[in-house]
Write a protein that holds these residues in place. Structure first.
Motif, PDB file in Angstrom:
ATOM      1  N   LYS A 140      -6.645  -5.350  -1.210  1.00 14.56           N
ATOM      2  CA  LYS A 140      -7.741  -4.376  -1.335  1.00 14.56           C
ATOM      3  C   LYS A 140      -8.969  -4.837  -0.554  1.00 14.56           C
ATOM      4  CE  LYS A 140      -6.758  -2.182  -5.787  1.00 14.56           C
ATOM      5  NZ  LYS A 140      -7.125  -2.108  -7.224  1.00 14.56           N
ATOM      6  N   GLY A 141      -9.553  -3.910   0.183  1.00 15.33           N
ATOM      7  CA  GLY A 141     -10.729  -4.221   0.977  1.00 15.33           C
ATOM      8  C   GLY A 141     -10.413  -4.813   2.341  1.00 15.33           C
ATOM      9  N   ARG A 142      -9.143  -5.194   2.568  1.00  9.24           N
ATOM     10  CA  ARG A 142      -8.749  -5.776   3.863  1.00  9.24           C
ATOM     11  C   ARG A 142      -7.768  -4.880   4.615  1.00  9.24           C
ATOM     12  NH1 ARG A 142      -5.943 -10.401   4.073  1.00  9.24           N
ATOM     13  NH2 ARG A 142      -4.893 -10.073   2.071  1.00  9.24           N
ATOM     14  N   THR A 185      -5.789  -1.053   5.203  1.00  6.65           N
ATOM     15  CA  THR A 185      -5.968   0.383   5.054  1.00  6.65           C
ATOM     16  C   THR A 185      -4.707   1.104   5.511  1.00  6.65           C
ATOM     17  OG1 THR A 185      -8.340   0.183   5.508  1.00  6.65           O
ATOM     18  CG2 THR A 185      -7.372   2.387   5.660  1.00  6.65           C
ATOM     19  N   THR A 238      -4.511   7.058  -2.147  1.00 10.02           N
ATOM     20  CA  THR A 238      -3.904   5.809  -1.687  1.00 10.02           C
ATOM     21  C   THR A 238      -3.938   4.782  -2.810  1.00 10.02           C
ATOM     22  OG1 THR A 238      -6.021   5.063  -0.783  1.00 10.02           O
ATOM     23  CG2 THR A 238      -4.509   6.160   0.738  1.00 10.02           C
ATOM     24  N   HIS A 239      -3.041   3.802  -2.708  1.00 11.46           N
ATOM     25  CA  HIS A 239      -2.923   2.769  -3.733  1.00 11.46           C
ATOM     26  C   HIS A 239      -2.651   1.449  -3.042  1.00 11.46           C
ATOM     27  CE1 HIS A 239      -1.699   0.775  -7.422  1.00 11.46           C
ATOM     28  NE2 HIS A 239      -0.513   0.505  -6.903  1.00 11.46           N
ATOM     29  N   TYR A 240      -3.338   0.378  -3.490  1.00 13.46           N
ATOM     30  CA  TYR A 240      -3.193  -0.927  -2.845  1.00 13.46           C
ATOM     31  C   TYR A 240      -2.916  -2.015  -3.871  1.00 13.46           C
ATOM     32  CZ  TYR A 240      -5.443   1.294   1.170  1.00 13.46           C
ATOM     33  OH  TYR A 240      -5.744   2.128   2.222  1.00 13.46           O
ATOM     34  N   ASP A 241      -2.169  -3.013  -3.447  1.00 18.90           N
ATOM     35  CA  ASP A 241      -2.034  -4.218  -4.244  1.00 18.90           C
ATOM     36  C   ASP A 241      -3.388  -4.943  -4.238  1.00 18.90           C
ATOM     37  OD1 ASP A 241      -1.167  -7.432  -4.084  1.00 18.90           O
ATOM     38  OD2 ASP A 241      -0.102  -6.226  -5.568  1.00 18.90           O
ATOM     39  N   ASP A 242      -3.707  -5.604  -5.343  1.00 20.61           N
ATOM     40  CA  ASP A 242      -5.004  -6.281  -5.445  1.00 20.61           C
ATOM     41  C   ASP A 242      -5.219  -7.305  -4.336  1.00 20.61           C
ATOM     42  OD1 ASP A 242      -5.191  -6.380  -9.106  1.00 20.61           O
ATOM     43  OD2 ASP A 242      -5.691  -4.815  -7.657  1.00 20.61           O
ATOM     44  N   ALA A 277       0.844  -1.196   0.000  1.00 18.47           N
ATOM     45  CA  ALA A 277       0.000   0.000   0.000  1.00 18.47           C
ATOM     46  C   ALA A 277       0.875   1.239   0.000  1.00 18.47           C
ATOM     47  CB  ALA A 277      -0.916   0.014   1.222  1.00 18.47           C
TER      48      ALA A 277
END
Length: 125
Positions: free
Chosen positions: A65-67, A69, A58-62, A49
């Protein structure tokens, strides 16, 4: 000189939660990024992230995502800051050493040149 020190790692059962913290000292300037990377045994380090400058982006690895923050206390042009990684619904595949990272400029997970010593996260029943 930019210094990063992680805390909050540990062991947790699948489905559990952990929150990592990273104390950041030193000026990064405008346009900077903070992030979290991880490295599992036998694997390359990968981005998890990132959070950009004011915290608006913000940017997240797939895979997280959703888990997970990412958040921070202060804008990144402050001399001191704390960046967090809240990790929910942890899976055994999340087991790794987690590294706090900083960049004077970034694109996705590239551009990071400062890393902390790391904090171990183990997810196991």
């Amino acid at each position: 000189q930019v210094r990063l020190v992680e805390s909050g790692g540990g062991s947790v059962q699948p489905g559990g939660t952990l929150k990592l913290s990273c104390e950041v000292s030193g000026s990064l300037g405008r346009g900077s990024c903070l992030g979290w990377f991880r490295q599992a045994p036998g694997k390359s380090r990968e981005g998890v992230a990132t959070i950009y400058a004011s915290g608006a982006y913000t940017h997240y690895d797939d895979s997280v995502k959703g888990r997970f923050t990412i958040s921070q206390d202060e804008p990144q042009d402050s001399v001191r800051n704390t960046v967090y990684l809240q990790m929910n619904s942890l899976e055994p595949e999340d087991t790794a050493k987690y590294y706090c990272a900083a960049a004077r400029g970034c694109y996705g997970f590239t551009g990071f040149t400062f890393f902390g010593p790391g904090a171990q996260v183990t997810v196991s029943s």
